[in-house]
Enzyme design. Sequence first.
Site, PDB file in Angstrom:
ATOM      1  N   LYS A 211      50.970  87.437   5.179  1.00 54.77           N
ATOM      2  CA  LYS A 211      52.288  87.214   4.429  1.00 54.77           C
ATOM      3  C   LYS A 211      52.383  86.761   2.961  1.00 54.77           C
ATOM      4  O   LYS A 211      53.021  87.036   2.312  1.00 54.77           O
ATOM      5  CB  LYS A 211      53.275  86.637   5.493  1.00 54.77           C
ATOM      6  CG  LYS A 211      54.800  86.653   4.875  1.00 54.77           C
ATOM      7  CD  LYS A 211      55.661  85.679   5.815  1.00 54.77           C
ATOM      8  CE  LYS A 211      55.442  84.417   5.762  1.00 54.77           C
ATOM      9  NZ  LYS A 211      56.465  83.520   6.464  1.00 54.77           N
TER      10      LYS A 211
ATOM     11  N   ASP B 265      58.749  88.246   7.168  1.00 53.84           N
ATOM     12  CA  ASP B 265      59.089  87.004   7.770  1.00 53.84           C
ATOM     13  C   ASP B 265      59.732  87.169   8.695  1.00 53.84           C
ATOM     14  O   ASP B 265      59.940  88.372   9.257  1.00 53.84           O
ATOM     15  CB  ASP B 265      59.666  86.114   6.550  1.00 53.84           C
ATOM     16  CG  ASP B 265      60.718  86.624   6.010  1.00 53.84           C
ATOM     17  OD1 ASP B 265      61.347  87.481   6.421  1.00 53.84           O
ATOM     18  OD2 ASP B 265      61.708  85.813   5.505  1.00 53.84           O
TER      19      ASP B 265
END
Length: 210
Positions: free
Chosen positions: A120, A138
């Site tokens: 991420k 997220d």
Amino acid sequence: MNAAQADEFYARLAADRPNPKSDLEYVNSYTLLVAVVLSAQATDIGVNKATGPLFARVRDPAAMVALGEANLREAIRTIGLYKTKAKNVIALSEILLARHGGQVPEERAALEALPGVGRKTANVVLNVAFGHPTIAVDTHCFRLGNRTGLAPGKTVLEVEEGLLKITPARWGRDAHHYLILHGRYVCKARKPECHLCVVNDLCQFEAKTI
């Protein structure tokens, strides 16, 4: 959701937020990387409060290493997991100096090899710093992918792959910003404000509040 609906979905989010950007504050690719590492399990607001004074005097790996782990811990002590994060930031800064000439690399593998940097974080840096059409999934992106029917998946990677597949190329650069901001301010986890949602009629969420 089909391709045409996905294109309309993003078009409406883009019209609602025509200049999307990260809520994290940074001054260059290095401070962006540090801010994203610090943001794990923390709010952007909380990170910004700590990094504002920090980035006023530390803006590159050499300055961070010179600052030292103890001083960095003190600077970010209001952020969750600050001891581990301070250790990782110093370590990644040392690696940037030793292997990358003090520059943030533009390659996923090199980014993910840095301490404290996962997929991420790498996606955020590649997208925000270098303009790659990556999607950093997220909690907001994960929720929207599943709740709206845009890209359902049981894991973060499944949702990311689904979003990359369904997202039209023209929206790729800003896609995860649109999703994150919509999830943060409208399609909230506990109380989604469906009456304010610009994609309400495209959303497949069965428990809509209107």
